[in-house]
Scaffold this motif. Structure first.
Motif, short mmCIF file in Angstrom:
data_model
loop_
_atom_site.label_atom_id
_atom_site.label_comp_id
_atom_site.label_asym_id
_atom_site.label_seq_id
_atom_site.Cartn_x
_atom_site.Cartn_y
_atom_site.Cartn_z
N LYS A 97 0.85 -1.21 0.00
CA LYS A 97 0.00 0.00 0.00
C LYS A 97 0.87 1.24 0.00
CE LYS A 97 -3.91 1.96 2.59
NZ LYS A 97 -3.63 2.94 3.62
N ARG A 130 2.17 1.75 -3.40
CA ARG A 130 1.10 2.23 -4.30
C ARG A 130 0.92 3.72 -4.15
NH1 ARG A 130 -2.00 -2.21 -2.97
NH2 ARG A 130 -3.31 -1.13 -1.46
N GLU A 133 -12.84 2.85 -13.65
CA GLU A 133 -12.22 2.62 -14.96
C GLU A 133 -12.15 3.84 -15.86
OE1 GLU A 133 -13.71 -1.03 -16.60
OE2 GLU A 133 -12.17 -1.03 -18.16
N PHE A 159 -5.37 1.03 -11.37
CA PHE A 159 -6.20 -0.14 -11.10
C PHE A 159 -5.87 -0.70 -9.71
CE2 PHE A 159 -7.47 -4.47 -10.99
CZ PHE A 159 -6.35 -5.30 -10.98
N LEU A 160 -4.54 -0.71 -9.38
CA LEU A 160 -4.14 -1.21 -8.07
C LEU A 160 -4.67 -0.32 -6.96
CD1 LEU A 160 -0.45 -2.29 -8.83
CD2 LEU A 160 -2.43 -3.77 -8.51
N GLN A 164 -2.34 2.51 -16.76
CA GLN A 164 -3.54 2.30 -15.92
C GLN A 164 -3.29 1.34 -14.75
OE1 GLN A 164 -6.36 1.82 -19.57
NE2 GLN A 164 -7.70 2.00 -17.81
N ILE A 165 -2.22 0.54 -14.86
CA ILE A 165 -2.02 -0.50 -13.83
C ILE A 165 -1.98 0.05 -12.41
CG2 ILE A 165 -0.45 -2.28 -12.93
CD1 ILE A 165 0.17 -3.08 -15.76
N PRO A 166 -1.15 1.06 -12.13
CA PRO A 166 -1.13 1.57 -10.74
C PRO A 166 -2.49 2.14 -10.33
CG PRO A 166 0.71 2.46 -12.01
CD PRO A 166 -0.19 1.79 -12.98
N LEU A 213 0.17 -5.50 -22.81
CA LEU A 213 -0.77 -4.38 -22.62
C LEU A 213 -0.31 -3.18 -23.42
CD1 LEU A 213 -1.31 -4.55 -18.74
CD2 LEU A 213 -2.79 -5.46 -20.53
N GLN A 253 -9.55 6.09 -14.66
CA GLN A 253 -8.23 5.52 -14.98
C GLN A 253 -7.82 5.94 -16.38
OE1 GLN A 253 -8.01 1.23 -14.90
NE2 GLN A 253 -8.90 1.05 -12.86
N ARG A 287 3.67 5.88 -16.17
CA ARG A 287 3.14 4.88 -15.24
C ARG A 287 3.57 5.21 -13.81
NH1 ARG A 287 5.23 -1.14 -15.90
NH2 ARG A 287 7.08 -0.15 -15.01
N GLU A 338 -2.84 1.05 -21.22
CA GLU A 338 -3.17 0.04 -20.20
C GLU A 338 -2.03 -0.11 -19.20
OE1 GLU A 338 -4.03 -3.10 -22.90
OE2 GLU A 338 -6.19 -2.74 -22.88
#
Lengths: 223, 403, 259
Positions: free
Chosen positions: A79, A82, A115, A109-110, A105-107, A98, A118, A154, A102
């Motif tokens: 956490k 993140r 959406e 999403f985490l 978007q991963i972090p 990806l 994101q 990212r 995309e």
């Protein structure tokens, strides 16, 4: 912001004990831009991973904002990463299947962002690094410079306070390297704390101060 | 970006690897579903036959195969009608409901039907009188139905009872025949050059009788110019144990004939069904071992290939629970697809091949779909658990350059 | 011979020929109608004797041997029985062949017919003199066999002056017989349990000859007793037993023997 107190890290390698870090102590205040230099095998990446809560020390403590990172549970450390830490890797470490959008978007999403939000944030980050026309391209369809810029976007996704960059220009040509370092300076100007591991002296000079790592110890600190 | 997107994108990235491990599960489930589907309907057909005929004893020509009886083989050998008299005058208990049959093909409106000659009960019981006063001491036969004059409900002709009276020019038609030829009670019908009156259309029985026309045995013998012979004599009983005991006695009475119980006929089918059941179990074990190992192998390889990606995800803030979810969701999707695909292919195979292999119509079984998906998903999840756990416990530092 | 005489003789010849032809035409069908089988049955019944019919199809060795046995045996039974031989292919005898359904029976075949028309025994293919004796049954047996062969239900009333509840039993029996549903298909047969001639029949029906109560037996085709009532019986009781016998697979619904 970041503090290491007498940190040692040893591991066994082919029956021998290898000391990656030996009594390392450092203090990185908020808003600092530090470069960490040293020969290969000196423990630079170990130091970075330890600061990012990814590698626990054999001895000593690592503190982030006065709390001991390795007294947190693994999920609490995740956490922390993140929310507060952004990594940049030499090999970019983009997810190959990806698209650029995309990947960014991963972090998000985490962090359980919705959406649409994101997508919007990722798009604006990629626009910031000049890749507005490459949103749907997969890493294999981008140049190395473009890949690193996607990685930067990212890294910025969750607006981390601390950026840990491990040889961010290691695989880039000089011109692209300049571009990446400029971005880091930009982020620093926005108030982020940056710790950059590099063996490129020119990149190191762009930082506020340089730490030298030799045989697991911090031997020189410029203020 | 959702977990599902992450998993699906990765799943379709390396299609050939995916295909080979998926194929093992798919084929295995297909085979199990088709075997189970076919054997279910085959067992049901046998049970239905056993239910209505289980206690029946059949007297057949010596050379008749047991399949001949059910396929109403009209080209097969015959036995003399005299055997009926021998049965009537014997002192064996349980011979009160005897149904001799002679079947010949007939053409009507360009369709082929079976004309079956039957002997009305009154004619058989008249011969039973030839056994003398002993008829009062013989216990009521198992399967005997009390038939008095006037109790002539022709519509109740089925395999459990025999028709009481039937005139030379009367016929009974099976439900399917009546439907195809648009016949009803009191209609006229010409068969092999003779005019008949339809005295009853029989109710649907779900057996071969639905596609038969029944006339007096002697009429059929004369029309077919076969002489006083029959294809088979069916002795209707109601207790399988008693019928089994009767077989030996009948074999001694009629040494030139083959005497079997319907249970014996069904035995071979029951054996086949049992074998199929064991086979499907064996397949299940093979699928579990081979399929499971294949999936596990694929997953381990996948975890190894993606170790840097896993390390990156962790660096980005993914905890080990999420990494576990990624791999287990992948297993779930693989298993679900394998189960659904296997069920669909297996059902198609069963519906197409069932009638040819087992001689019964086969229908899809939705419950089997649930079982197929359950097995497939269960298998892939179990096989993927340890690889997924390894992924979750991966040391991200080991995946990055220079520790 | 004068011309006149010749003409008269010719007329006579023609007329007598016509008469003969006419006589033949009248007597022919009459002769065909009276087959030897039917005549024999009627005669035996009239004289209260059994009729043994020897059916044969072809003149085989078996037929000749059995015919000889048959004729020898029947020669000794002239007091109680008569005989007739019928070839199943004889067109004049088709009525008999059809009535007894012997066209497809194994040949030769002997059928014993009681004076009341009941077939009391059949002897297909081979038999001996002693076996032919088994055809003679008691009067009550013959009555019951006739009823069964007509596909009737029998209410056999076993009672005499010494048994109790005779009237009560008869009330139920008569009520049953009077019911239009059963009237046409029910025969009532009285049987005296003390009658010596009927002892073997009583034994076969498992009725105690020394019974002190009237016993009413319900006997249905194919021939076994379906129910036995001691003492008084009602029409409803009889009807209930008959219905359950008609609807169930076997007595009491329990088909298989207890294990």
């Amino acid at each position: 912001m970041l503090r290491m107190e007498n940190v040692c890290k040893a591991y066994a390698h082919r029956g021998r004990l290898v000391k990656a870090l030996d009594g390392a102590t450092l203090h990185i205040p908020a808003g600092d831009f530090v470069s960490v230099v040293g020969p290969s095998g000196s423990g630079k990446s170990t130091l970075l991973l330890m600061l990012g809560g990814m590698l626990s020390p054999s001895e000593g403590r690592v503190l982030l904002e006065a709390s001991s990172v390795y007294d947190l549970s693994p999920s609490e450390r995740a956490k922390m990463r993140r929310e507060k830490v952004g990594f940049v890797f030499q090999t970019f470490n983009l997810v190959p299947y990806l698209s650029a959008l995309e990947n960014v978007q991963i972090p998000l999403f985490l962090a359980k962002m919705e959406e649409k939000a994101q997508k919007d944030r990722a798009t604006s980050l990629l626009e910031r690094v000049g890749l507005a026309d490459r949103l749907d391209h997969k890493p294999g369809e981008l140049s190395v410079g473009q890949q690193q810029r996607v990685a930067l976007a990212r890294m910025l996704a969750n607006d981390p306070a601390i950026i840990l960059a491990d040889e961010p220009t290691g695989n880039l040509d000089p011109e692209t390297s300049q571009q990446i370092i400029s971005f880091l300076e930009e982020f620093h100007a926005e108030g982020k704390t940056i710790v950059m591991v590099t063996h490129d002296p020119r990149a190191a000079k762009r930082a506020k101060r340089t730490l030298r790592l030799q045989n697991g110890t911090i031997t020189c600190q410029n203020v | 970006m959702r977990l599902r997107t992450l998993v699906l994108r990765e799943l379709f990235e390396r299609k050939s690897q995916l295909f080979t491990s998926f194929l093992a599960i798919l084929l295995g489930i297909t085979v199990i579903v088709s075997i189970k589907n076919i054997s279910y309907y085959s067992e049901k057909a046998v049970a239905r036959e056993m239910d209505s005929l289980g206690a029946n004893v059949l007297v057949l020509p010596k050379t008749a195969t047991l399949q001949d009886y059910y396929s109403a083989d009209m080209q097969g050998d015959t036995i003399p009608e005299e055997y009926i008299t021998q049965l009537a005058v014997s002192d064996l208990a349980g011979l009160d409901n005897v149904s001799p049959k002679l079947s010949v093909p007939v053409q009507l409106q360009d369709k082929t039907f079976t004309l079956t000659g039957i002997l009305p009960k009154n004619e058989f019981q008249a011969k039973a009188a030839w056994s003398g006063a002993g008829v009062f001491t013989r216990p009521i036969g198992c399967g005997a139905s009390v038939g008095m004059m006037g109790s002539d409900d022709k519509k109740t002709l089925s395999r459990k009872q025999v028709i009481t009276t039937l005139e030379d020019n009367e016929v009974l038609v099976g439900a399917d025949v009546a439907a195809k030829l648009n016949l009803k009670d009191a209609d006229s019908l010409e068969l092999l050059g003779k005019k008949f009156t339809v005295i009853a259309v029989l109710p649907q029985t779900g057996t071969v009788d639905d596609s038969r026309i029944f006339a007096h045995l002697h009429t059929v013998q004369d029309l077919a110019k076969k002489g006083p012979v029959v294809n088979a004599i069916e002795i209707i009983g109601c207790c399988q144990e008693i019928s089994a005991g009767l077989v030996d006695k009948l074999n001694r009475l009629l040494p030139e004939a083959k005497v079997v119980t319907v249970a014996q006929i069904a035995e071979s089918q029951i054996k086949i069904n049992r074998m199929m059941s064991n086979l499907s179990l064996m397949f299940l074990v093979i699928i579990v071992c081979v399929g499971g190992a294949s999936i596990a192998n694929y997953m381990y390889a996948n975890v190894y290939e993606r170790r840097r990606e896993i390390g990156t995800l962790m660096a980005l803030g993914a905890d080990s629970r999420l990494v576990l979810k990624v791999f287990l969701l992948k297993a779930l999707l693989l298993g679900g697809a394998g189960g659904v695909g296997g069920y669909v292919l297996g059902t198609i195979a069963a519906v197409v091949l069932g009638p040819q292999l087992a001689g019964v119509p086969v229908l899809p079984m939705p419950l089997l779909g649930l079982a197929a998906i359950g097995i497939s998903v269960g298998l892939t999840l179990v096989a993927s658990y340890f690889p997924a756990r390894r992924a979750a416990r991966l040391d991200p530092c080991a995946t990055f350059q220079e520790v | 011979m004068t011309k006149k005489r010749v003409m008269k003789m010719t007329q006579f010849t023609v007329l007598s020929s016509l008469a003969v032809v006419l006589a033949m035409c009248i007597s022919g069908p009459a002769a065909q109608a009276a087959s030897s089988g039917v005549a024999a049955i009627e005669k035996a019944a009239k004289e209260n004797k059994y009729l043994f019919i020897f059916f044969w199809k072809e003149d085989t060795q078996q037929s000749r041997v059995m015919r000889s046995v048959f004729q020898t045996a029947l020669a000794k039974l002239t007091d109680t029985a008569q005989s007739v031989e019928i070839q199943t292919g004889d067109p004049a005898e088709q009525q008999i062949v059809t009535r007894y359904g012997v066209s497809r029976a194994p040949m030769p075949l002997v059928l014993a017919i009681a004076p009341n028309g009941a077939v009391t025994k059949g002897f297909p293919t081979r038999f001996d003199e002693n076996q032919l004796q088994q055809a003679f049954v008691s009067p009550c047996t013959a009555k019951c066999m006739r009823a069964i062969q007509d596909r009737h239900v029998i209410l056999l009333c076993v009672q005499n002056g010494k048994t109790q509840f005779n009237q009560e039993a008869m009330l139920g029996v008569e009520a049953f017989k009077a019911d239009p549903q059963y009237a046409q298909t029910t025969e009532v047969v009285m049987l005296n349990p003390a009658d010596n001639v009927e002892q073997s029949f009583l034994k076969a029906l498992q009725v105690d000859p020394g019974t002190t109560m009237a016993v009413t037996l319900l006997v249905t085709p194919p021939g076994a007793p379906v129910a036995s009532f001691e003492g008084a019986v009602t029409k409803d009781q009889i009807a209930a037993k008959l219905n359950s016998a008609q609807s169930s697979c076997c007595p009491g619904g329990k088909c298989c023997p207890k294990k």
